[in-house]
Write a protein that holds these residues in place. Structure first.
Motif, PDB file in Angstrom:
ATOM      1  N   GLN A 136       0.834  -1.191   0.000  1.00  0.00           N
ATOM      2  CA  GLN A 136       0.000   0.000   0.000  1.00  0.00           C
ATOM      3  C   GLN A 136       0.876   1.250   0.000  1.00  0.00           C
ATOM      4  N   PRO A 137       0.420   2.320  -0.663  1.00  0.00           N
ATOM      5  CA  PRO A 137       1.184   3.583  -0.596  1.00  0.00           C
ATOM      6  C   PRO A 137       1.308   4.060   0.854  1.00  0.00           C
ATOM      7  N   LEU A 138       2.482   4.523   1.194  1.00  0.00           N
ATOM      8  CA  LEU A 138       2.706   4.935   2.579  1.00  0.00           C
ATOM      9  C   LEU A 138       2.115   6.305   2.893  1.00  0.00           C
ATOM     10  N   ARG A 139       1.840   7.155   1.917  1.00  0.00           N
ATOM     11  CA  ARG A 139       1.312   8.493   2.168  1.00  0.00           C
ATOM     12  C   ARG A 139       0.140   8.769   1.224  1.00  0.00           C
ATOM     13  N   PRO A 140      -1.082   8.457   1.663  1.00  0.00           N
ATOM     14  CA  PRO A 140      -2.245   8.806   0.833  1.00  0.00           C
ATOM     15  C   PRO A 140      -2.289  10.313   0.616  1.00  0.00           C
ATOM     16  N   PRO A 141      -2.582  10.759  -0.572  1.00  0.00           N
ATOM     17  CA  PRO A 141      -2.451  12.188  -0.886  1.00  0.00           C
ATOM     18  C   PRO A 141      -3.439  13.082  -0.157  1.00  0.00           C
ATOM     19  N   ARG A 142      -4.617  12.588   0.263  1.00  0.00           N
ATOM     20  CA  ARG A 142      -5.630  13.473   0.813  1.00  0.00           C
ATOM     21  C   ARG A 142      -5.815  13.333   2.314  1.00  0.00           C
ATOM     22  N   SER A 143      -5.070  12.509   2.967  1.00  0.00           N
ATOM     23  CA  SER A 143      -5.271  12.304   4.406  1.00  0.00           C
ATOM     24  C   SER A 143      -4.977  13.563   5.193  1.00  0.00           C
ATOM     25  N   ARG A 144      -3.860  14.260   4.876  1.00  0.00           N
ATOM     26  CA  ARG A 144      -3.499  15.447   5.634  1.00  0.00           C
ATOM     27  C   ARG A 144      -4.539  16.542   5.453  1.00  0.00           C
ATOM     28  N   ASP A 145      -4.989  16.770   4.233  1.00  0.00           N
ATOM     29  CA  ASP A 145      -5.990  17.803   4.000  1.00  0.00           C
ATOM     30  C   ASP A 145      -7.263  17.525   4.779  1.00  0.00           C
ATOM     31  N   ARG A 146      -7.704  16.282   4.760  1.00  0.00           N
ATOM     32  CA  ARG A 146      -8.917  15.928   5.492  1.00  0.00           C
ATOM     33  C   ARG A 146      -8.716  16.115   6.991  1.00  0.00           C
ATOM     34  N   MET A 147      -7.539  15.795   7.478  1.00  0.00           N
ATOM     35  CA  MET A 147      -7.256  15.956   8.898  1.00  0.00           C
ATOM     36  C   MET A 147      -7.266  17.435   9.294  1.00  0.00           C
ATOM     37  N   VAL A 148      -6.692  18.291   8.461  1.00  0.00           N
ATOM     38  CA  VAL A 148      -6.672  19.719   8.755  1.00  0.00           C
ATOM     39  C   VAL A 148      -8.084  20.285   8.792  1.00  0.00           C
ATOM     40  N   VAL A 149      -8.920  19.847   7.862  1.00  0.00           N
ATOM     41  CA  VAL A 149     -10.303  20.337   7.841  1.00  0.00           C
ATOM     42  C   VAL A 149     -11.034  19.949   9.119  1.00  0.00           C
ATOM     43  N   TRP A 150     -10.896  18.696   9.515  1.00  0.00           N
ATOM     44  CA  TRP A 150     -11.591  18.250  10.725  1.00  0.00           C
ATOM     45  C   TRP A 150     -11.055  18.961  11.967  1.00  0.00           C
ATOM     46  N   LEU A 151      -9.742  19.137  12.036  1.00  0.00           N
ATOM     47  CA  LEU A 151      -9.177  19.865  13.174  1.00  0.00           C
ATOM     48  C   LEU A 151      -9.657  21.310  13.199  1.00  0.00           C
ATOM     49  N   ALA A 152      -9.783  21.947  12.039  1.00  0.00           N
ATOM     50  CA  ALA A 152     -10.289  23.320  11.997  1.00  0.00           C
ATOM     51  C   ALA A 152     -11.735  23.387  12.476  1.00  0.00           C
ATOM     52  N   VAL A 153     -12.552  22.415  12.072  1.00  0.00           N
ATOM     53  CA  VAL A 153     -13.949  22.396  12.520  1.00  0.00           C
ATOM     54  C   VAL A 153     -14.030  22.193  14.037  1.00  0.00           C
ATOM     55  N   ILE A 154     -13.268  21.238  14.535  1.00  0.00           N
ATOM     56  CA  ILE A 154     -13.283  20.981  15.983  1.00  0.00           C
ATOM     57  C   ILE A 154     -12.751  22.189  16.756  1.00  0.00           C
ATOM     58  N   PHE A 155     -11.685  22.820  16.243  1.00  0.00           N
ATOM     59  CA  PHE A 155     -11.121  23.987  16.911  1.00  0.00           C
ATOM     60  C   PHE A 155     -12.120  25.144  16.950  1.00  0.00           C
ATOM     61  N   THR A 156     -12.814  25.372  15.847  1.00  0.00           N
ATOM     62  CA  THR A 156     -13.813  26.451  15.812  1.00  0.00           C
ATOM     63  C   THR A 156     -14.936  26.194  16.805  1.00  0.00           C
ATOM     64  N   ALA A 157     -15.444  24.977  16.840  1.00  0.00           N
ATOM     65  CA  ALA A 157     -16.504  24.649  17.795  1.00  0.00           C
ATOM     66  C   ALA A 157     -16.016  24.799  19.236  1.00  0.00           C
ATOM     67  N   ALA A 158     -14.775  24.377  19.500  1.00  0.00           N
ATOM     68  CA  ALA A 158     -14.233  24.501  20.857  1.00  0.00           C
ATOM     69  C   ALA A 158     -14.055  25.961  21.248  1.00  0.00           C
ATOM     70  N   VAL A 159     -13.594  26.803  20.320  1.00  0.00           N
ATOM     71  CA  VAL A 159     -13.426  28.218  20.625  1.00  0.00           C
ATOM     72  C   VAL A 159     -14.774  28.878  20.920  1.00  0.00           C
ATOM     73  N   LEU A 160     -15.784  28.579  20.122  1.00  0.00           N
ATOM     74  CA  LEU A 160     -17.110  29.157  20.363  1.00  0.00           C
ATOM     75  C   LEU A 160     -17.657  28.726  21.718  1.00  0.00           C
ATOM     76  N   ALA A 161     -17.516  27.457  22.041  1.00  0.00           N
ATOM     77  CA  ALA A 161     -17.977  26.983  23.344  1.00  0.00           C
ATOM     78  C   ALA A 161     -17.192  27.630  24.483  1.00  0.00           C
ATOM     79  N   ALA A 162     -15.877  27.795  24.293  1.00  0.00           N
ATOM     80  CA  ALA A 162     -15.056  28.429  25.330  1.00  0.00           C
ATOM     81  C   ALA A 162     -15.415  29.897  25.504  1.00  0.00           C
ATOM     82  N   LEU A 163     -15.670  30.606  24.403  1.00  0.00           N
ATOM     83  CA  LEU A 163     -16.068  32.003  24.503  1.00  0.00           C
ATOM     84  C   LEU A 163     -17.396  32.148  25.235  1.00  0.00           C
ATOM     85  N   PHE A 164     -18.320  31.265  24.941  1.00  0.00           N
ATOM     86  CA  PHE A 164     -19.600  31.315  25.643  1.00  0.00           C
ATOM     87  C   PHE A 164     -19.422  31.039  27.132  1.00  0.00           C
TER      88      PHE A 164
END
Length: 446
Positions: A136-164
């Motif tokens: 199997q290829p050792l580095r799938p081309p889209r894994s990092r991008d998908r991970m960054v998107v999910w981390l950005a979504v989780i970070f935004t939700a956490a910041v909004l909850a923390a601000l509240f």
């Protein structure tokens, strides 16, 4: 200048966002590292399994065809790839080393040349040729991008909850701080709602109880003082009437003068005991100062006891009754103890409107300045006199604080007493409806 970072909410926001950024960056690095390790281990196990399966197939069923993309190549074939060199990427080098550790000692492992399907070439001590199996290829081309998107979504939700959460925590503290400020200025302080954590509720409850007890004590004192002063007005009026009927002119004038002094003290008591907020409409301070100065000049037309330096403009406004009492007390005090000329100044300062009254007398000793505005304190013999109760500056300070300002008593550099009052821009010009206790504006502010 007021900065957002100086508030509790601003600091909570900085701390929470900083911690979230740090934790998310750490998790992102850990996840990437672990993902690469897991992927490498999976590829190593898969390749080792396929190599062992091919060996079993060659040993047990040599006449059967091999699965697709699996083959055995002669040792001297021109297709055999070269061994790894220093230019090989570190993940591929780590994969080869891990696969060698997984296979028997002496096994040679090489990778397919770039450009073709990813595969691994394995030759063991007992193998007749090279065993080629896919990996199997050792580095799938889209894994990092998908991970960054999910981390950005989780970070935004956490910041909004923390601000509240931070806003919910600082909201009752802000209400309590505003109530403490009002109480410190001597202004009517409504009950602060008891909200937030248990410690904050206990603090708010203690503050409300303290305000209630202090208010009750002040009310009792004001009622007692007002009652005594009110009861004295009637016998003083009778005493003055009888003094007017005396035949001896010299004695009559002395008794009348003493009665007037006592009546002035009684009036000061009533003003000091007046504990209700001023409900009069705001007036322009400059215009009112001119009117009061004309009235004082009319009393003594022979000289010019009052000088004006009015530079605030019509935007500086205070309640009419409060301003009249402040100026009357200060001018009476300056006429009684100071020396002309008396100067009334207004200006727009850096932190608020400034109202300043000064004279050219001897002033007050530096050691007595702190006692000058205390009630019932007379600084005899330097500033003593008949008909004064020691309430003039105390009344001025109380009125200034009730109007939202601060009062400072000091001496001028070239001699004389100076009373400087500073009123914030947003307090001194508020309409009277917003300054009355219990108004909707004050409830919204809390």
């Amino acid at each position: 200048m007021r900065r957002a970072i100086d508030t509790l909410f601003g600091r909570l926001v900085v701390i929470v966002i900083g911690m979230l950024v740090l934790s998310h960056v750490a998790w992102f690095a850990i996840i990437r590292f672990e993902r690469d390790n897991v992927q490498t281990r999976f590829a190593v196990e898969e390749a080792a399994f396929l190599v062992e399966a091919v060996r079993q197939h060659i040993t047990n069923t040599p006449d059967q065809p091999l699965p697709p993309r699996v083959r055995v190549v002669a040792l001297n074939s021109a297709e055999v790839p070269k061994a790894l060199d220093e230019d090989t990427p570190p993940p591929l080098q780590r994969f080869v080393e891990d696969l060698k550790d997984r296979l028997p000692d002496g096994t040679d492992v090489r990778l397919n040349e770039p450009g073709g399907p990813p595969s691994v070439w394995v030759h063991g001590a007992k193998d007749a040729g090279w065993i080629v199996v896919p990996v199997q290829p050792l580095r799938p081309p889209r894994s990092r991008d998908r991970m960054v998107v999910w981390l950005a979504v989780i970070f935004t939700a956490a910041v909004l909850a923390a601000l509240f959460g931070a806003w919910q925590l600082q909201y009752p503290l802000r209400a309590l701080a505003q109530a403490v400020q009002r109480f410190g200025r001597g202004q009517p302080t409504p009950v602060v709602p008891e909200r937030g954590p248990r410690e904050l509720r206990q603090l708010t409850h203690g503050f409300n109880q303290m305000v209630q007890e202090v208010s009750q004590t002040d009310n009792d004192r004001a009622v007692m003082l007002a009652g005594v002063a009110h009861d004295l007005k009637t016998p003083l009026a009778r005493l003055r009437l009888r003094a007017e009927m005396m035949d001896d002119e010299k004695m009559r004038d002395g008794v009348v003068r003493d009665v007037d002094s006592m009546a002035h003290i009684v009036d000061q008591f009533l003003v000091f005991a007046h504990d209700r907020p001023d409900g009069s409409e705001p007036v322009a301070v400059d215009h009112q100062c001119e009117r009061i100065a004309r009235a004082y000049r009319a009393v003594s037309p022979g000289g010019e006891p009052i000088r004006l330096s009015l530079d605030a403009g019509p935007s500086f406004a205070l309640p009419a009754a409060t301003l009249d009492r402040i100026l009357s007390n200060l001018l009476d005090n300056a006429h009684a103890y100071g020396a002309p000329p008396i100067v009334i100044e207004t200006q727009r300062g850096a932190h608020g409107w400034v109202l300043r009254v000064s004279d050219h007398g001897k002033g007050i000793a530096p050691d007595d300045l702190i006692k000058a505005s205390r009630p019932f304190v007379r600084l005899d013999p330097a500033r003593g006199g008949s008909g004064h109760s020691g309430l003039g500056l105390a009344i001025v300070e109380r009125l200034a604080r009730r109007a939202g300002g601060e009062c400072e008593v000091g001496n001028r550099a070239d001699g004389g007493l100076q009373i400087e009052m500073t009123f914030p821009f947003d307090v001194a010009t508020r309409p009277v409806a917003e300054r009355r206790p219990g108004s909707q504006q004050e409830e919204r502010a809390l």
